[in-house]
Design a protein around this motif. Sequence first.
Motif, short mmCIF file in Angstrom:
data_model
loop_
_atom_site.label_atom_id
_atom_site.label_comp_id
_atom_site.label_asym_id
_atom_site.label_seq_id
_atom_site.Cartn_x
_atom_site.Cartn_y
_atom_site.Cartn_z
N ALA A 123 51.66 37.41 33.27
CA ALA A 123 52.18 38.44 34.17
C ALA A 123 51.05 39.36 34.64
O ALA A 123 50.07 39.58 33.91
CB ALA A 123 53.24 39.27 33.46
N TYR A 124 51.20 39.89 35.84
CA TYR A 124 50.26 40.90 36.35
C TYR A 124 50.73 42.26 35.86
O TYR A 124 51.93 42.56 35.90
CB TYR A 124 50.20 40.85 37.87
CG TYR A 124 49.58 39.57 38.37
CD1 TYR A 124 48.20 39.43 38.49
CD2 TYR A 124 50.37 38.47 38.69
CE1 TYR A 124 47.62 38.25 38.92
CE2 TYR A 124 49.81 37.28 39.12
CZ TYR A 124 48.43 37.18 39.23
OH TYR A 124 47.86 36.00 39.64
N ASN A 174 38.02 50.96 27.44
CA ASN A 174 39.12 51.24 28.36
C ASN A 174 40.07 50.05 28.39
O ASN A 174 39.81 49.01 27.77
CB ASN A 174 38.60 51.58 29.76
CG ASN A 174 37.65 50.52 30.29
OD1 ASN A 174 38.02 49.35 30.35
ND2 ASN A 174 36.44 50.92 30.66
N ILE A 175 41.15 50.20 29.12
CA ILE A 175 42.19 49.17 29.15
C ILE A 175 41.69 47.89 29.80
O ILE A 175 41.95 46.78 29.33
CB ILE A 175 43.44 49.71 29.87
CG1 ILE A 175 44.04 50.87 29.06
CG2 ILE A 175 44.48 48.61 30.05
CD1 ILE A 175 45.15 51.61 29.77
N ARG A 176 40.94 48.03 30.88
CA ARG A 176 40.42 46.83 31.55
C ARG A 176 39.53 46.03 30.60
O ARG A 176 39.59 44.79 30.57
CB ARG A 176 39.63 47.22 32.80
CG ARG A 176 39.08 46.01 33.56
CD ARG A 176 38.10 46.45 34.63
NE ARG A 176 38.76 47.05 35.77
CZ ARG A 176 39.18 46.36 36.84
NH1 ARG A 176 39.01 45.05 36.88
NH2 ARG A 176 39.75 46.99 37.84
N GLN A 186 38.42 41.35 27.07
CA GLN A 186 38.14 40.82 25.73
C GLN A 186 38.91 39.53 25.47
O GLN A 186 38.42 38.61 24.80
CB GLN A 186 38.50 41.86 24.67
CG GLN A 186 38.34 41.39 23.23
CD GLN A 186 38.81 42.45 22.24
OE1 GLN A 186 39.09 43.59 22.59
NE2 GLN A 186 38.88 42.06 20.97
N TYR A 187 40.14 39.44 26.00
CA TYR A 187 40.98 38.27 25.76
C TYR A 187 41.01 37.30 26.95
O TYR A 187 41.85 36.40 27.00
CB TYR A 187 42.41 38.73 25.44
CG TYR A 187 42.50 39.61 24.23
CD1 TYR A 187 42.30 39.10 22.95
CD2 TYR A 187 42.76 40.98 24.35
CE1 TYR A 187 42.36 39.92 21.83
CE2 TYR A 187 42.83 41.81 23.23
CZ TYR A 187 42.63 41.26 21.98
OH TYR A 187 42.70 42.07 20.87
N GLY A 188 40.11 37.50 27.90
CA GLY A 188 40.06 36.62 29.06
C GLY A 188 41.23 36.80 30.01
O GLY A 188 41.64 35.87 30.70
N LEU A 189 41.78 38.02 30.07
CA LEU A 189 42.99 38.29 30.86
C LEU A 189 42.74 39.27 32.00
O LEU A 189 43.69 39.78 32.60
CB LEU A 189 44.09 38.83 29.95
CG LEU A 189 44.50 37.95 28.77
CD1 LEU A 189 45.46 38.70 27.84
CD2 LEU A 189 45.15 36.66 29.26
N GLU A 190 41.49 39.55 32.31
CA GLU A 190 41.18 40.60 33.29
C GLU A 190 41.78 40.29 34.67
O GLU A 190 42.11 41.20 35.43
CB GLU A 190 39.67 40.78 33.42
CG GLU A 190 39.28 41.99 34.26
CD GLU A 190 37.77 42.23 34.28
OE1 GLU A 190 37.35 43.24 34.87
OE2 GLU A 190 37.02 41.40 33.72
N LYS A 191 41.94 39.01 35.00
CA LYS A 191 42.48 38.67 36.33
C LYS A 191 43.92 39.15 36.51
O LYS A 191 44.41 39.23 37.64
CB LYS A 191 42.39 37.16 36.55
CG LYS A 191 43.27 36.33 35.65
CD LYS A 191 43.13 34.85 35.97
CE LYS A 191 44.03 34.00 35.07
NZ LYS A 191 43.91 32.55 35.38
N TYR A 192 44.61 39.45 35.40
CA TYR A 192 45.99 39.92 35.48
C TYR A 192 46.09 41.45 35.55
O TYR A 192 47.19 41.98 35.66
CB TYR A 192 46.79 39.43 34.28
CG TYR A 192 46.90 37.92 34.21
CD1 TYR A 192 47.65 37.21 35.15
CD2 TYR A 192 46.24 37.20 33.22
CE1 TYR A 192 47.75 35.84 35.10
CE2 TYR A 192 46.34 35.81 33.15
CZ TYR A 192 47.09 35.14 34.10
OH TYR A 192 47.18 33.78 34.05
N TYR A 193 44.95 42.13 35.49
CA TYR A 193 44.94 43.60 35.49
C TYR A 193 45.02 44.11 36.92
O TYR A 193 44.14 43.84 37.75
CB TYR A 193 43.66 44.10 34.81
CG TYR A 193 43.47 45.59 34.81
CD1 TYR A 193 44.11 46.38 33.87
CD2 TYR A 193 42.63 46.21 35.73
CE1 TYR A 193 43.92 47.75 33.84
CE2 TYR A 193 42.42 47.58 35.71
CZ TYR A 193 43.07 48.35 34.76
OH TYR A 193 42.88 49.71 34.75
N LEU A 194 46.08 44.85 37.25
CA LEU A 194 46.21 45.44 38.58
C LEU A 194 45.54 46.80 38.62
O LEU A 194 44.58 47.01 39.34
CB LEU A 194 47.68 45.55 38.98
CG LEU A 194 48.43 44.21 39.12
CD1 LEU A 194 49.90 44.44 39.45
CD2 LEU A 194 47.77 43.34 40.18
#
Length: 429
Positions: free
Chosen positions: A207-208, A238-240, A245-253
């Motif tokens: 999810a985004y 920070n949150i980003r 760290q978990y390879g999920l940055e592409k889902y960060y809006l």
Amino acid sequence: MALSCSLNRYLLLMAQEHLEFRLPEIKSLLSLFGGQFTSNQETYGKSPFWILSIPSEDIARNLMKRTVCAKSIFELWGHGKSPEELYSSLKNYPAEKMALEFLPFEGKVNLKKPQHIFSILEDYGLDPNCIPENPHNIYFGRWIADGQRELIESYSVKKRHFIGNTSMDAGLSFIMANHGKVKENDIVFDPFVGTGGLLIASAHFGAYVCGTDIDYNTVHGLGKASRKNQKWRGPDENIRANLRQYGLEKYYLDVLVSDASKPSWRKGTYFDAIITDPPYGIRESTRRTGSQKEIPKGIEKCPESHVPVSLSYHLSDMFFDLLNFAAETLVLGGRLVYWLPVYTPEYTEEMVPWHPCLQLISNCEQKLSSHTSRRLITMEKVKTFENRDQYSHLLSDHFLPYQGHNSFREKYFSGVTKRIAKEEKCSQE
């Protein structure tokens, strides 16, 4: 050797943790993947062995790709209270579904690369101090898949780059995402985002994610660190960075500094799920922005200024604002998942906030102390929001009872004070 996948009965082996959260999680995930929760068992209670009817093996596998409450699932071939009953049950298992000669199997056994794994599971009850000589039930089945219990360790807060005083436990974060039926390409929002632990769980499921928080320092990763032996937060806390760290940055809006009592969103339905842990006034204060005119009488006011002041945010107001916001911004069928703190001696189900656009799906308790707990509330949007719905809570029977929990902080610490006094008295005797 191919086995038929048309058998509907499965044995679900549950983890013995967060017992109240297990059934709502399994129901939500089955609903998400096109199944429906059906079972002959009247109650599950604390038992780790659940017999379910699931439409297909694909749904069973999808269920196990998400659940953190279940350990494994097996295609159930037979069960009984004794070896004789198990044998009889297996004899009655349809041969065309087994696609094998009756036990014992013929052919070579390959322990390194087996095509199929079969298991016998024995249930000896729940009391480790009173183990019976013979099991209560014996189950035999074909292993299908394991659950996602390893996520609890791999996403542990202890290993996380950026944490705060109230960062959510990894296991509960994934349970909340599953209760919210989060799926790929959803947009998930947290209006009390803190250090973003709930966003991480949703992003893991594709999810985004986005959020807001009133605390500027937390959103920007500034100020004192929460870790022992670390005074100040580092430049990249920070949150980003957590999602990276978990390879999920592409889902960060994005995450914004914003007051949940004054949403800055234009009217519309933006979110597939709202998953949040509002502050209770224990480790984090409950506050909102306001003007000098809103400061109660008897409290010294500063000279008039354009700079907003920080005011107390009553719990009852906070939760009804949250429900109104969810009713306005969730898509139809979207879910709101949040924690509700309660003073246990005074709690009744009528205290759970209500809204005409939201249907209560589940209500699970996690004890905090002998006299307090928090309840994980899951609601689903079932009606389009209308302007008249905004103040409907004032007419609800649920509004006045929950107003008593505005003093949750005082009641929480009154119990702590009494306990300390009792311990000191006992030590002096």
